[in-house]
Enzyme design. Structure first.
Site, mmCIF file in Angstrom:
data_model
loop_
_atom_site.group_PDB
_atom_site.id
_atom_site.type_symbol
_atom_site.label_atom_id
_atom_site.label_comp_id
_atom_site.label_asym_id
_atom_site.label_seq_id
_atom_site.Cartn_x
_atom_site.Cartn_y
_atom_site.Cartn_z
ATOM 1 N N SER A 39 -18.876 -22.771 27.581
ATOM 2 C CA SER A 39 -18.553 -21.488 28.206
ATOM 3 C C SER A 39 -17.241 -21.582 28.987
ATOM 4 O O SER A 39 -16.459 -20.633 29.022
ATOM 5 C CB SER A 39 -19.679 -21.049 29.147
ATOM 6 O OG SER A 39 -20.864 -20.873 28.422
ATOM 7 N N ARG A 84 -24.090 -32.409 24.199
ATOM 8 C CA ARG A 84 -22.928 -32.357 23.312
ATOM 9 C C ARG A 84 -22.252 -33.707 23.160
ATOM 10 O O ARG A 84 -21.939 -34.135 22.075
ATOM 11 C CB ARG A 84 -21.898 -31.342 23.838
ATOM 12 C CG ARG A 84 -22.277 -29.915 23.536
ATOM 13 C CD ARG A 84 -21.504 -28.948 24.394
ATOM 14 N NE ARG A 84 -21.850 -29.114 25.794
ATOM 15 C CZ ARG A 84 -21.492 -28.276 26.743
ATOM 16 N NH1 ARG A 84 -20.742 -27.254 26.463
ATOM 17 N NH2 ARG A 84 -21.871 -28.479 27.979
ATOM 18 N N LYS A 108 -21.222 -20.450 43.123
ATOM 19 C CA LYS A 108 -20.492 -20.369 41.844
ATOM 20 C C LYS A 108 -20.693 -18.985 41.235
ATOM 21 O O LYS A 108 -21.532 -18.794 40.373
ATOM 22 C CB LYS A 108 -21.057 -21.404 40.854
ATOM 23 C CG LYS A 108 -20.504 -22.796 40.976
ATOM 24 C CD LYS A 108 -20.679 -23.594 39.672
ATOM 25 C CE LYS A 108 -22.096 -23.665 39.171
ATOM 26 N NZ LYS A 108 -22.316 -24.478 37.994
ATOM 27 N N HIS A 127 -25.331 -22.243 22.659
ATOM 28 C CA HIS A 127 -26.601 -21.912 23.325
ATOM 29 C C HIS A 127 -27.599 -21.316 22.323
ATOM 30 O O HIS A 127 -28.769 -21.644 22.327
ATOM 31 C CB HIS A 127 -26.385 -20.861 24.430
ATOM 32 C CG HIS A 127 -25.553 -21.314 25.588
ATOM 33 N ND1 HIS A 127 -24.443 -20.619 26.013
ATOM 34 C CD2 HIS A 127 -25.679 -22.359 26.437
ATOM 35 C CE1 HIS A 127 -23.920 -21.215 27.073
ATOM 36 N NE2 HIS A 127 -24.642 -22.278 27.351
HETATM 37 P P1 ADP Z 1 -25.133 -25.313 33.085
HETATM 38 O O1 ADP Z 1 -24.233 -24.738 34.132
HETATM 39 O O2 ADP Z 1 -26.565 -25.416 33.514
HETATM 40 O O3 ADP Z 1 -24.632 -26.563 32.405
HETATM 41 P P2 ADP Z 1 -24.477 -23.959 30.589
HETATM 42 O O4 ADP Z 1 -24.686 -22.517 30.274
HETATM 43 O O5 ADP Z 1 -23.094 -24.465 30.557
HETATM 44 O O6 ADP Z 1 -25.187 -24.150 31.988
HETATM 45 O O7 ADP Z 1 -25.338 -24.857 29.603
HETATM 46 C C1 ADP Z 1 -26.731 -24.741 29.541
HETATM 47 C C2 ADP Z 1 -27.291 -25.828 28.620
HETATM 48 O O8 ADP Z 1 -26.835 -25.616 27.288
HETATM 49 C C3 ADP Z 1 -26.853 -27.249 28.971
HETATM 50 O O9 ADP Z 1 -27.914 -28.140 28.691
HETATM 51 C C4 ADP Z 1 -25.703 -27.505 28.038
HETATM 52 O O10 ADP Z 1 -25.538 -28.878 27.774
HETATM 53 C C5 ADP Z 1 -26.180 -26.758 26.809
HETATM 54 N N1 ADP Z 1 -25.065 -26.349 25.963
HETATM 55 C C6 ADP Z 1 -23.966 -25.658 26.314
HETATM 56 N N2 ADP Z 1 -23.129 -25.480 25.266
HETATM 57 C C7 ADP Z 1 -23.733 -26.103 24.208
HETATM 58 C C8 ADP Z 1 -23.368 -26.294 22.833
HETATM 59 N N3 ADP Z 1 -22.217 -25.865 22.354
HETATM 60 N N4 ADP Z 1 -24.238 -26.960 22.044
HETATM 61 C C9 ADP Z 1 -25.390 -27.434 22.554
HETATM 62 N N5 ADP Z 1 -25.786 -27.300 23.833
HETATM 63 C C10 ADP Z 1 -24.965 -26.648 24.656
#
Ligand code: ADP
Length: 180
Positions: A137, A99, A45, A21
């Site tokens: 995450s 990703r 959630k 992130h």
């Molecule tokens: P959501 O529940 O909205 O997917 P996340 O916190 O999992 O929330 O992810 C938020 C955004 O960040 C999404 O667009 C996800 O693809 C991106 N993201 C998460 N992890 C990574 C990473 N390691 N590298 C690049 N983008 C990421």
């Protein structure tokens, strides 16, 4: 359009924020004048960290990035539709990270749905950096739950918050088991 500040909206769960992130935030900050990092609240959630904890961890993790960014980085939370929250923040773009193929399928569908709901807001995707591509995450929470070290995937504040939350969860279910 001189004088017009381009506002980007980066929504997510951030449960917890990871180096993946933070990589997207650092790079997105070069594209817009104001970047709103927004934690979405889903009542269905609940997640591991509370929304307030996620924001507190983000606040700490953003400190070094803010020092070097020319862009203003704000933090927010929202519980309405993402396009609605982006519009209320005055954003013209939603930023998402990509990703792999499974992110792609989901994210493109989401972007098209959001474009249908509000054609004025464009979604842009940043490809994950190779070093952070495998971080999610969900995986972080699973590793921590199994007692693994998550220190190389998330900032220190995030690792501590996850450890604390898991400990509280365990002692809650432990107390529960004792009374049954
Ligand atoms: P959501 O529940 O909205 O997917 P996340 O916190 O999992 O929330 O992810 C938020 C955004 O960040 C999404 O667009 C996800 O693809 C991106 N993201 C998460 N992890 C990574 C990473 N390691 N590298 C690049 N983008 C990421």
């Amino acid at each position: 359009m001189s004088g017009h500040r381009r506002i980007g909206f980066y929504p997510g769960s951030f449960d917890p924020v990871t180096y993946g992130h933070l990589d997207i935030i650092t790079r997105a900050a070069r594209l817009v004048d104001v970047l709103v990092v927004a934690v979405g609240q889903h009542h269905a959630k609940p997640g591991l960290l509370t929304v307030e904890e996620r924001l507190r961890v983000l606040e700490e993790a953003l400190r070094p990035i803010r020092e070097h960014a020319e862009c203003e980085i704000r933090l927010a939370k929202y519980s309405v539709l993402t396009v609605e929250a982006a519009k209320r923040a005055g954003a013209s773009v939603i930023i998402r990270g990509l990703r792999d193929g499974s992110d792609f399928d989901y994210e493109v569908r989401m972007a098209q749905t959001n474009a249908t709901l509000d054609p004025d807001i464009e979604t842009i995707f940043l490809a994950a950096s190779p070093s952070a591509r495998m971080i999610s995450s969900t995986l972080i929470r699973q590793i921590a739950e199994m007692g693994g070290d998550i220190g190389q995937f998330v900032p220190m504040e995030a690792a501590e918050a996850v450890r604390r939350a898991l400990k509280a969860k365990k002692s809650f279910s432990g107390a529960h088991a004792d009374t049954e």
